[in-house]
Scaffold this motif. Structure first.
Motif, PDB file in Angstrom:
ATOM      1  N   LYS A 309       0.824  -1.208   0.000  1.00  0.00           N
ATOM      2  CA  LYS A 309       0.000   0.000   0.000  1.00  0.00           C
ATOM      3  C   LYS A 309       0.856   1.255   0.000  1.00  0.00           C
ATOM      4  O   LYS A 309       0.403   2.315  -0.444  1.00  0.00           O
ATOM      5  CB  LYS A 309      -0.921   0.004   1.224  1.00  0.00           C
ATOM      6  CG  LYS A 309      -1.965  -1.111   1.217  1.00  0.00           C
ATOM      7  CD  LYS A 309      -2.783  -1.104   2.503  1.00  0.00           C
ATOM      8  CE  LYS A 309      -3.784  -2.242   2.549  1.00  0.00           C
ATOM      9  NZ  LYS A 309      -4.552  -2.280   3.806  1.00  0.00           N
ATOM     10  N   ILE A 312       2.766   2.146  -4.228  1.00  0.00           N
ATOM     11  CA  ILE A 312       1.902   2.123  -5.407  1.00  0.00           C
ATOM     12  C   ILE A 312       2.732   2.450  -6.651  1.00  0.00           C
ATOM     13  O   ILE A 312       3.455   3.447  -6.688  1.00  0.00           O
ATOM     14  CB  ILE A 312       0.750   3.136  -5.270  1.00  0.00           C
ATOM     15  CG1 ILE A 312      -0.056   2.839  -3.996  1.00  0.00           C
ATOM     16  CG2 ILE A 312      -0.145   3.090  -6.506  1.00  0.00           C
ATOM     17  CD1 ILE A 312      -0.700   1.479  -3.972  1.00  0.00           C
ATOM     18  N   GLU A 314       1.329   2.253 -10.096  1.00  0.00           N
ATOM     19  CA  GLU A 314       0.482   2.977 -11.037  1.00  0.00           C
ATOM     20  C   GLU A 314      -0.975   2.651 -10.717  1.00  0.00           C
ATOM     21  O   GLU A 314      -1.301   1.496 -10.417  1.00  0.00           O
ATOM     22  CB  GLU A 314       0.808   2.546 -12.480  1.00  0.00           C
ATOM     23  CG  GLU A 314       0.131   3.397 -13.534  1.00  0.00           C
ATOM     24  CD  GLU A 314       0.550   2.996 -14.935  1.00  0.00           C
ATOM     25  OE1 GLU A 314      -0.061   3.503 -15.893  1.00  0.00           O
ATOM     26  OE2 GLU A 314       1.485   2.168 -15.071  1.00  0.00           O
ATOM     27  N   ASN A 315      -1.838   3.638 -10.797  1.00  0.00           N
ATOM     28  CA  ASN A 315      -3.235   3.433 -10.414  1.00  0.00           C
ATOM     29  C   ASN A 315      -4.078   2.937 -11.588  1.00  0.00           C
ATOM     30  O   ASN A 315      -5.087   3.543 -11.966  1.00  0.00           O
ATOM     31  CB  ASN A 315      -3.829   4.730  -9.845  1.00  0.00           C
ATOM     32  CG  ASN A 315      -5.182   4.497  -9.211  1.00  0.00           C
ATOM     33  OD1 ASN A 315      -5.510   3.386  -8.814  1.00  0.00           O
ATOM     34  ND2 ASN A 315      -5.978   5.553  -9.122  1.00  0.00           N
ATOM     35  N   GLU A 318      -7.687   1.664 -10.355  1.00  0.00           N
ATOM     36  CA  GLU A 318      -8.568   2.764  -9.916  1.00  0.00           C
ATOM     37  C   GLU A 318      -9.504   2.364  -8.774  1.00  0.00           C
ATOM     38  O   GLU A 318     -10.718   2.520  -8.838  1.00  0.00           O
ATOM     39  CB  GLU A 318      -9.391   3.262 -11.112  1.00  0.00           C
ATOM     40  CG  GLU A 318      -8.521   3.792 -12.238  1.00  0.00           C
ATOM     41  CD  GLU A 318      -9.339   4.191 -13.452  1.00  0.00           C
ATOM     42  OE1 GLU A 318     -10.435   3.612 -13.626  1.00  0.00           O
ATOM     43  OE2 GLU A 318      -8.887   5.052 -14.213  1.00  0.00           O
ATOM     44  N   ASN A 319      -8.904   1.800  -7.734  1.00  0.00           N
ATOM     45  CA  ASN A 319      -9.658   1.432  -6.518  1.00  0.00           C
ATOM     46  C   ASN A 319     -10.759   0.391  -6.745  1.00  0.00           C
ATOM     47  O   ASN A 319     -11.713   0.304  -5.968  1.00  0.00           O
ATOM     48  CB  ASN A 319     -10.271   2.682  -5.866  1.00  0.00           C
ATOM     49  CG  ASN A 319      -9.211   3.601  -5.281  1.00  0.00           C
ATOM     50  OD1 ASN A 319      -8.223   3.129  -4.719  1.00  0.00           O
ATOM     51  ND2 ASN A 319      -9.398   4.894  -5.434  1.00  0.00           N
ATOM     52  N   LYS A 320     -10.605  -0.401  -7.793  1.00  0.00           N
ATOM     53  CA  LYS A 320     -11.575  -1.468  -8.023  1.00  0.00           C
ATOM     54  C   LYS A 320     -11.393  -2.579  -6.992  1.00  0.00           C
ATOM     55  O   LYS A 320     -10.285  -2.845  -6.539  1.00  0.00           O
ATOM     56  CB  LYS A 320     -11.416  -2.044  -9.436  1.00  0.00           C
ATOM     57  CG  LYS A 320     -11.901  -1.092 -10.523  1.00  0.00           C
ATOM     58  CD  LYS A 320     -11.755  -1.722 -11.904  1.00  0.00           C
ATOM     59  CE  LYS A 320     -12.289  -0.779 -12.979  1.00  0.00           C
ATOM     60  NZ  LYS A 320     -12.132  -1.344 -14.333  1.00  0.00           N
ATOM     61  N   LYS A 341      -0.528  -2.770  -5.558  1.00  0.00           N
ATOM     62  CA  LYS A 341       0.472  -1.853  -6.124  1.00  0.00           C
ATOM     63  C   LYS A 341      -0.032  -1.158  -7.385  1.00  0.00           C
ATOM     64  O   LYS A 341       0.488  -0.117  -7.774  1.00  0.00           O
ATOM     65  CB  LYS A 341       1.765  -2.595  -6.426  1.00  0.00           C
ATOM     66  CG  LYS A 341       2.563  -2.973  -5.177  1.00  0.00           C
ATOM     67  CD  LYS A 341       3.872  -3.658  -5.536  1.00  0.00           C
ATOM     68  CE  LYS A 341       4.701  -3.965  -4.298  1.00  0.00           C
ATOM     69  NZ  LYS A 341       5.984  -4.620  -4.623  1.00  0.00           N
ATOM     70  N   TYR A 342      -1.038  -1.767  -8.031  1.00  0.00           N
ATOM     71  CA  TYR A 342      -1.584  -1.144  -9.236  1.00  0.00           C
ATOM     72  C   TYR A 342      -2.976  -0.571  -8.990  1.00  0.00           C
ATOM     73  O   TYR A 342      -3.801  -0.479  -9.899  1.00  0.00           O
ATOM     74  CB  TYR A 342      -1.574  -2.138 -10.397  1.00  0.00           C
ATOM     75  CG  TYR A 342      -0.183  -2.307 -10.957  1.00  0.00           C
ATOM     76  CD1 TYR A 342       0.284  -1.490 -11.992  1.00  0.00           C
ATOM     77  CD2 TYR A 342       0.688  -3.238 -10.418  1.00  0.00           C
ATOM     78  CE1 TYR A 342       1.569  -1.620 -12.487  1.00  0.00           C
ATOM     79  CE2 TYR A 342       1.979  -3.380 -10.905  1.00  0.00           C
ATOM     80  CZ  TYR A 342       2.418  -2.564 -11.939  1.00  0.00           C
ATOM     81  OH  TYR A 342       3.703  -2.693 -12.423  1.00  0.00           O
ATOM     82  N   GLY A 343      -3.223  -0.193  -7.724  1.00  0.00           N
ATOM     83  CA  GLY A 343      -4.404   0.606  -7.414  1.00  0.00           C
ATOM     84  C   GLY A 343      -5.666  -0.149  -7.066  1.00  0.00           C
ATOM     85  O   GLY A 343      -6.734   0.464  -6.971  1.00  0.00           O
TER      86      GLY A 343
END
Length: 390
Positions: A309, A312, A314-315, A318-320, A341-343
């Motif tokens: 956490k 990170i 790259e997002n 998108e918080n999925k 790590k990828y959001g």
């Protein structure tokens, strides 16, 4: 008697050899030396001298017959030695031996039981969702590990693509009534249980498109082998390599069913894992799931996810909300790390708020629930491509 295919080992000492020979009843309980053994069977019309060179387990011993290595079940080899065996034991042991004849006979009947089943494999358009359809169905009817009938259902539109496997180069056949009736006719003719390597996957597609009745019995060879031997992977391609059958897998349905048959000829399960039943071992005892019980390891995994956490990359997600199920090449904690790590936000169960279910082999009930809720379902490879990872 079969050519040995599985890894085997020699005896570590004369004591171990004597102990194993006593355990298999090949020498008397008081014997202090190895006697001469004889083989008479498929490879010879007259008895030949041989020696027990080693063993795989209590279901397979390795013989040296005329300089060639062969494998045989200890009970079969025991029967070949009975006359010689009775010469060497005391009158008390003879009495015990005679009294155990019925038990031995019953055991041999179980070993010689004629297995009857239908091995089935399907190919889909690279999807874990039954609504996306079926591209190919293959079935072979097996009696006593010999093929007595077979059926291959596919409509090839591109031969070169078809050779790549995974349902490529094929038209959809899930609603083809002629092909569906051919499959149902085969099941009606033999009325045997279906064996599939990832049976829950195959059954979900066949049920969805009404290719099988709801009371059709399914056995899962993957779960069955899990009760027999502990391995790092139970994917068919890895099992084929582990048992020295072949390297690689074509991922066409007909090729896969014959590969699975070769595997089952070696394993020859005494008890099958039936879909809908609790997993049991070969003694009928319930098997506990392999939960992580080591507290230190759990704390280590928890720390890894907390650290992810803070790192990170790259997002992309998108918080999925991401949920994982089934066996993946990467460990569950590795997959969770990547999602974070990828959001993404990793959850343990499927709900209406779940955005993506990542599915490995042999998925559980999470897959069915996600399908009911219309949640996006990705394979491990698709998930890694989504976050631009190879």
């Amino acid at each position: 008697m079969l050519q040995n295919k599985r890894k085997w080992r020699t005896f570590d000492s004369i004591e171990e050899e004597l102990g194993k020979l006593r355990e298999w009843k090949l020498i008397s309980s008081k014997a202090t030396e190895v006697k001469q053994f004889y083989y008479k069977g498929a490879y010879t019309d007259k008895p030949l001298e041989c020696e027990v060179a080693g063993f795989v387990d209590n279901n397979e011993i390795i013989l040296n017959v005329n300089g060639e290595l062969h494998s045989i079940h200890p009970d079969y080899f025991f029967d070949m030695q009975r006359k010689e065996f009775l010469k060497d034991i005391s009158s008390e042991e003879k009495e015990v031996y005679e009294g155990s004849k019925k038990v031995k006979s019953d055991k041999m009947k179980k070993v010689n039981k004629k297995e009857k089943f239908i091995i089935v494999d399907i190919e889909t358009p690279g999807s874990f969702s039954p609504k996306d359809g079926i591209r190919e169905v293959a079935a072979i009817v097996v009696e006593d590990y010999e093929v007595v009938d077979e059926l291959h259902l596919a409509i090839v539109n591109n031969e070169e693509e078809y050779k790549k496997g995974y349902g490529a180069g094929l038209d959809s056949i899930e609603e083809n009534q002629r092909l569906k009736e051919e499959f149902k006719t085969l099941l009606s003719k033999y009325k045997y249980p279906i064996v599939a390597h990832n049976a829950s996957f195959d059954r979900s597609f066949l049920n969805y498109w009404n290719w099988v009745d709801k009371d059709q019995k399914f056995y899962c060879s993957m779960n069955t082998i899990k009760t027999i031997e502990k391995l790092d992977s139970y994917k068919l391609v890895d099992l084929l390599k582990h048992y020295n059958i072949k390297d690689g897998q074509k991922h066409t349905a007909m090729e896969d069913v014959f590969d699975l048959l070769e595997l089952l000829k070696i394993v020859k399960p005494e008890k099958w894992s039936k879909l809908g039943d609790s997993s049991t071992d070969n003694n009928g005892s319930k098997i506990k799931r392999n939960y992580e019980v080591d507290k230190e390891k759990r704390e280590e995994d928890k720390a890894r996810l907390e650290l992810a956490k803070e790192n990170i990359i790259e997002n992309i997600l998108e918080n999925k909300s991401i949920v994982f199920t089934g066996d993946t090449l990467k460990s569950r904690v590795e997959m969770s790390e990547l999602a974070i790590k990828y959001g993404g936000i990793v959850k343990s169960s499927v709900s209406k708020k779940t955005d993506i279910l990542v599915v490995g082999e042999n998925p559980g009930g999470k897959l069915s629930k996600a399908q009911e809720l219309g949640i996006e379902i990705l394979s491990e490879d698709e998930f890694l491509k989504l976050i631009n990872r190879s």
